[in-house]
Design a protein around this motif. Structure first.
Motif, PDB file in Angstrom:
ATOM      1  N   CYS A 193      -7.664  -5.904   0.268  1.00 16.09           N
ATOM      2  CA  CYS A 193      -7.268  -4.612  -0.334  1.00 16.09           C
ATOM      3  C   CYS A 193      -7.430  -3.245  -0.028  1.00 16.09           C
ATOM      4  O   CYS A 193      -6.811  -2.368  -0.388  1.00 16.09           O
ATOM      5  CB  CYS A 193      -6.471  -4.662  -1.912  1.00 16.09           C
ATOM      6  SG  CYS A 193      -8.010  -4.926  -2.656  1.00 16.09           S
ATOM      7  N   GLU A 194      -8.791  -2.819   0.882  1.00 19.74           N
ATOM      8  CA  GLU A 194      -8.974  -1.724   1.424  1.00 19.74           C
ATOM      9  C   GLU A 194      -8.150  -0.768   1.923  1.00 19.74           C
ATOM     10  O   GLU A 194      -7.528  -1.277   2.894  1.00 19.74           O
ATOM     11  CB  GLU A 194     -10.604  -1.741   1.487  1.00 19.74           C
ATOM     12  CG  GLU A 194     -11.479  -1.779  -0.369  1.00 19.74           C
ATOM     13  CD  GLU A 194     -12.626  -1.670   0.339  1.00 19.74           C
ATOM     14  OE1 GLU A 194     -13.119  -0.352   1.692  1.00 19.74           O
ATOM     15  OE2 GLU A 194     -13.196  -2.347  -0.033  1.00 19.74           O
ATOM     16  N   TYR A 195      -7.238   0.871   2.243  1.00 20.99           N
ATOM     17  CA  TYR A 195      -6.792   0.855   3.393  1.00 20.99           C
ATOM     18  C   TYR A 195      -7.331   2.795   3.141  1.00 20.99           C
ATOM     19  O   TYR A 195      -8.031   2.553   2.003  1.00 20.99           O
ATOM     20  CB  TYR A 195      -5.338   0.652   3.132  1.00 20.99           C
ATOM     21  CG  TYR A 195      -4.500   1.165   1.513  1.00 20.99           C
ATOM     22  CD1 TYR A 195      -4.303   2.496   1.885  1.00 20.99           C
ATOM     23  CD2 TYR A 195      -4.803   0.516   0.251  1.00 20.99           C
ATOM     24  CE1 TYR A 195      -3.540   3.223   0.828  1.00 20.99           C
ATOM     25  CE2 TYR A 195      -4.121   1.022  -0.457  1.00 20.99           C
ATOM     26  CZ  TYR A 195      -3.281   2.014  -0.539  1.00 20.99           C
ATOM     27  OH  TYR A 195      -2.809   2.360  -1.565  1.00 20.99           O
ATOM     28  N   THR A 196      -6.886   2.756   3.715  1.00 19.47           N
ATOM     29  CA  THR A 196      -6.986   4.584   4.290  1.00 19.47           C
ATOM     30  C   THR A 196      -5.517   4.961   3.929  1.00 19.47           C
ATOM     31  O   THR A 196      -4.594   4.517   5.190  1.00 19.47           O
ATOM     32  CB  THR A 196      -8.060   4.902   5.331  1.00 19.47           C
ATOM     33  OG1 THR A 196      -9.186   4.303   5.326  1.00 19.47           O
ATOM     34  CG2 THR A 196      -8.419   6.582   4.993  1.00 19.47           C
ATOM     35  N   CYS A 197      -5.440   6.438   3.147  1.00 19.23           N
ATOM     36  CA  CYS A 197      -4.349   7.015   3.094  1.00 19.23           C
ATOM     37  C   CYS A 197      -4.393   8.151   4.638  1.00 19.23           C
ATOM     38  O   CYS A 197      -5.152   9.106   4.288  1.00 19.23           O
ATOM     39  CB  CYS A 197      -3.893   7.683   2.541  1.00 19.23           C
ATOM     40  SG  CYS A 197      -3.224   6.344   1.089  1.00 19.23           S
ATOM     41  N   PRO A 231      -0.452   4.489   4.871  1.00 18.64           N
ATOM     42  CA  PRO A 231      -1.260   3.453   4.627  1.00 18.64           C
ATOM     43  C   PRO A 231      -1.990   2.851   6.183  1.00 18.64           C
ATOM     44  O   PRO A 231      -1.109   2.730   6.970  1.00 18.64           O
ATOM     45  CB  PRO A 231      -1.114   2.575   3.691  1.00 18.64           C
ATOM     46  CG  PRO A 231       0.395   2.278   3.673  1.00 18.64           C
ATOM     47  CD  PRO A 231       0.902   3.767   3.884  1.00 18.64           C
ATOM     48  N   MET A 232      -3.042   3.182   6.305  1.00 18.49           N
ATOM     49  CA  MET A 232      -3.289   2.558   6.989  1.00 18.49           C
ATOM     50  C   MET A 232      -4.773   1.153   6.863  1.00 18.49           C
ATOM     51  O   MET A 232      -5.989   1.913   6.313  1.00 18.49           O
ATOM     52  CB  MET A 232      -4.324   3.394   8.430  1.00 18.49           C
ATOM     53  CG  MET A 232      -3.358   4.083   9.093  1.00 18.49           C
ATOM     54  SD  MET A 232      -2.004   3.299   9.944  1.00 18.49           S
ATOM     55  CE  MET A 232      -1.715   4.309  11.727  1.00 18.49           C
ATOM     56  N   PRO A 233      -4.827   0.055   7.107  1.00 13.40           N
ATOM     57  CA  PRO A 233      -3.353  -0.692   7.486  1.00 13.40           C
ATOM     58  C   PRO A 233      -2.478  -0.627   6.771  1.00 13.40           C
ATOM     59  O   PRO A 233      -2.704  -0.494   5.462  1.00 13.40           O
ATOM     60  CB  PRO A 233      -3.909  -2.343   7.659  1.00 13.40           C
ATOM     61  CG  PRO A 233      -4.698  -2.503   7.376  1.00 13.40           C
ATOM     62  CD  PRO A 233      -5.037  -1.120   6.356  1.00 13.40           C
ATOM     63  N   SER A 234      -0.542  -0.731   7.378  1.00 13.83           N
ATOM     64  CA  SER A 234       0.015  -0.694   6.772  1.00 13.83           C
ATOM     65  C   SER A 234       0.314  -1.086   5.683  1.00 13.83           C
ATOM     66  O   SER A 234       1.010  -1.037   4.600  1.00 13.83           O
ATOM     67  CB  SER A 234       0.985  -0.181   7.587  1.00 13.83           C
ATOM     68  OG  SER A 234       1.479  -1.550   8.259  1.00 13.83           O
ATOM     69  N   ALA A 277       1.115  -1.663   0.165  1.00 13.20           N
ATOM     70  CA  ALA A 277       0.012  -0.310  -0.329  1.00 13.20           C
ATOM     71  C   ALA A 277       1.042   1.031   0.137  1.00 13.20           C
ATOM     72  O   ALA A 277       1.960   1.509   0.628  1.00 13.20           O
ATOM     73  CB  ALA A 277      -0.987  -0.060   1.298  1.00 13.20           C
ATOM     74  N   PRO A 295      -2.571  -4.016   3.766  1.00 11.92           N
ATOM     75  CA  PRO A 295      -3.419  -5.031   3.638  1.00 11.92           C
ATOM     76  C   PRO A 295      -3.722  -5.972   3.337  1.00 11.92           C
ATOM     77  O   PRO A 295      -1.889  -6.226   2.215  1.00 11.92           O
ATOM     78  CB  PRO A 295      -4.731  -3.961   3.122  1.00 11.92           C
ATOM     79  CG  PRO A 295      -3.763  -3.115   2.362  1.00 11.92           C
ATOM     80  CD  PRO A 295      -2.089  -2.933   2.681  1.00 11.92           C
TER      81      PRO A 295
END
Length: 108
Positions: free
Chosen positions: A20-24, A10-13, A2, A15
């Motif tokens: 595969c979804e993550y948040t910046c 990226p959170m989780p660092s 990510a 995935p």
């Protein structure tokens, strides 16, 4: 892996491939202290423009009037108006599955 832009993390660092979804998120660098004299930051972490820990010779120099300089908040009360960016102690938040915990964080 990510990745994010603009110094975000990226959170989780890392995935999984199944999810595969993550948040910046912006990097929380803690409370910033500005010292015009770098020697006052001995025992603290020197920070670059993006809030990454660097050696004192590479510390970013800025003034409190610049939004990013104090991590979009207030610098510590003993900060100079302009100076090199340091993180000296503070609180560290560790996220967990049912919330999170704050720990005292000290630079060594």
């Amino acid at each position: 892996p990510a990745t994010c832009a603009n110094g975000y993390t990226p959170m989780p660092s890392n995935p999984s491939e199944d999810d595969c979804e993550y948040t910046c998120c912006p990097v929380d660098i803690g409370t910033v202290t500005l010292y015009e004299d770098k020697s006052r930051g001995a025992g603290c972490d020197a920070l670059d423009y993006s809030g990454n820990v660097v050696d004192a010779d590479s510390a970013d120099h800025c003034c409190q009037g610049e939004g990013y300089c104090c991590d979009y908040g207030s610098c510590t009360s003993d900060s100079d108006y302009c100076g090199y960016r340091f993180r000296c102690g503070g609180r560290l938040f560790v996220a967990g599955p049912s919330g999170g915990t704050y720990y005292d964080a000290t630079a060594y």
